[in-house]
Enzyme design. Structure first.
Site, mmCIF file in Angstrom:
data_model
loop_
_atom_site.group_PDB
_atom_site.id
_atom_site.type_symbol
_atom_site.label_atom_id
_atom_site.label_comp_id
_atom_site.label_asym_id
_atom_site.label_seq_id
_atom_site.Cartn_x
_atom_site.Cartn_y
_atom_site.Cartn_z
ATOM 1 N N ALA A 101 0.859 -1.192 0.000
ATOM 2 C CA ALA A 101 0.000 0.000 0.000
ATOM 3 C C ALA A 101 0.892 1.239 0.000
ATOM 4 C CB ALA A 101 -0.887 0.014 1.242
ATOM 5 N N LYS A 102 0.321 2.382 -0.208
ATOM 6 C CA LYS A 102 1.058 3.645 -0.071
ATOM 7 C C LYS A 102 0.050 4.761 0.140
ATOM 8 C CE LYS A 102 5.458 4.873 -0.388
ATOM 9 N NZ LYS A 102 6.618 4.031 -0.070
#
Ligand code: NAD
Length: 411
Positions: A101-102
């Protein structure tokens, strides 16, 4: 080329090798969830400012989503998407039980007061707290965010969900953080530089290294390599680049940067050069450890280093990467080279969940073991399949994510 397109380019090269069909490619490339949230703030001068915060959750087939939170003026959804997918491949290549994720907000933290920064961070957590959590998605710092920002996130999240140190990693050591997390990415970059030059038969004390970026990753990589005998002949940041044929005094450069708001400006340990000249130096190893997209189709022909170790995320554009591979330059890709950070984050998360504090020696030992194992696997895979280290790393990662996806199914 946009950041997500660049990541897709590398993914597709590996997917071709693996003979993946187009439906599986689409499944593995499409982010599972993208959250966009309004973050409104009254600035110190009384003005109303409305920001947009992003959290892209790319894939969780192998474990909870994991990835940094970036505060930088250039943050946009495309970049966050690309970085989220890189996290999926990164956690898979070093075999951590995580997905990718980011997150990010397009702000310049240097232009904000501490109150503004804290307010924005807490407000963003208010907006996304149902989408993150120790078993769901575990943010960490990235460009522009610090251990203190992580402490704010933990505190704000805990107001909703109770005491939850495992919701973020890279917290301050005094606040449920991990001794050794700060140095981990740079140490991993240094260690794998040593592994790769060792495979090529180079001796440490005859190996000349140039490092772009003298922040967290660059300083710790320089320190590690220096300690085992490498000669760091050039370093740089956004304020200065310096070259010294006899070797830079890395400890002195670090002292200078710490005393000057983390900037090299004014450091007298060598001749001043430009960042472009640093990239083109006749060195054995080049470590880009600053920002993405610095090795391009335009400057690739000037690059003379025989080995490039990607400390930064996405420093090499795809067509430049193809050229480097054609002429036999060895590129240790970001998803492997800088995975020391997320590996130490994993140790911190484990420590938080067990309420048992690890000693520094154990952190270093486990980090070295994770990174060495991943390096060996990628190295042999590349030899066996006659592909670059980058494609080998992507192949291993994609296979692992594909296998986990097949096991859990899509229902
Ligand atoms: P940092 O903010 O601590 O340091 C960045 C450094 O790059 C600074 O010295 C800055 O002056 C320099 N810089 C910025 N723009 C530059 C330019 N145009 N030319 C030359 N130097 C420039 O950041 P960091 O944590 O060291 O991260 C560096 C890179 O490594 C980023 O790409 C980041 O995504 C990646 N990375 C970091 C970690 C981590 O644990 N810190 C983990 C994985 C990947």
């Amino acid at each position: 080329m946009k950041a997500f397109e660049a990541t897709k380019f590398f993914f597709d090269q590996a997917a071709d090798q693996l003979d993946l069909n187009k439906n599986v490619r689409k499944l593995l490339l499409t982010p599972q969830r993208e959250v966009q949230a309004q973050v409104a703030i009254e600035m110190d001068d009384g003005q109303l400012n409305t920001l947009v915060g992003y959290r892209v959750q790319h894939n969780n087939a192998r474990g909870p989503y994991k990835g940094g939170l970036r505060y930088h003026p250039h943050v946009d959804l495309d970049e966050v998407r690309a970085l989220a997918s890189l996290m999926t491949w990164k956690t898979a290549v070093v075999n951590l039980p995580y997905g990718g994720a980011k997150g990010g907000i397009a702000i310049d933290p240097r232009q904000l007061s501490r109150r503004e920064l804290e307010f924005i961070t807490r407000k963003f957590v208010d907006q996304i707290h149902t989408f993150i959590g120790p078993d769901i998605d575990i943010p960490a710092p990235d460009m522009g965010t610090t251990a203190e920002v992580m402490a704010w996130i933990m505190n704000q999240y805990s107001k909703y969900h109770g005491f939850s140190p495992g919701v973020v990693t890279s917290k301050p050591v005094e606040h449920y953080g991990l001794p050794g997390r700060e140095e981990a990415t740079g140490r991993g970059v240094g260690l794998l530089t040593h592994k790769v030059t060792g495979r090529l038969g180079h001796k440490a004390n005859e190996t000349r290294v140039a490092i772009q970026g003298f922040g967290n990753v660059g300083t710790h990589a320089a320190k590690f390599l220096c300690q085992i005998g490498y000669k760091i002949v050039a370093i740089s940041d956004h304020t200065l680049a310096v070259y010294n044929n006899d070797g830079i005094d890395v400890n002195e450069a670090m002292r200078h940067a710490y005393a000057n708001d983390r900037m090299l400006k004014g450091f007298k340990g060598g001749d001043n050069i430009t960042n472009e000249e640093l990239l083109a130096l006749d060195v054995d190893v080049l470590i880009p450890a600053a920002i993405g997209g610095v090795i391009t189709e335009e400057n690739v022909d000037s690059i003379k280093a025989k080995v490039i170790v990607e400390g930064a995320n996405g420093p090499t554009f795809p067509l430049a990467d193809v050229k480097l591979a054609e002429r036999g330059t060895i590129v240790l890709p970001d998803i492997l080279a800088n995975a020391g950070g997320v590996s130490a984050s994993y140790f911190e998360w484990v420590q938080n969940r067990q309420h048992y504090i690890w000693k520094m020696d154990r952190v270093r030992q486990e980090l070295d073991s994770v990174m060495t194992k991943a390096f060996d696997e990628v190295w042999y895979h590349a030899q066996e399949h006659k592909v670059s280290l980058r494609i080998a790393a992507f192949m291993i990662a994609i296979e692992r994510v594909k296998y986990a996806t097949a096991l859990v199914g899509i229902n």
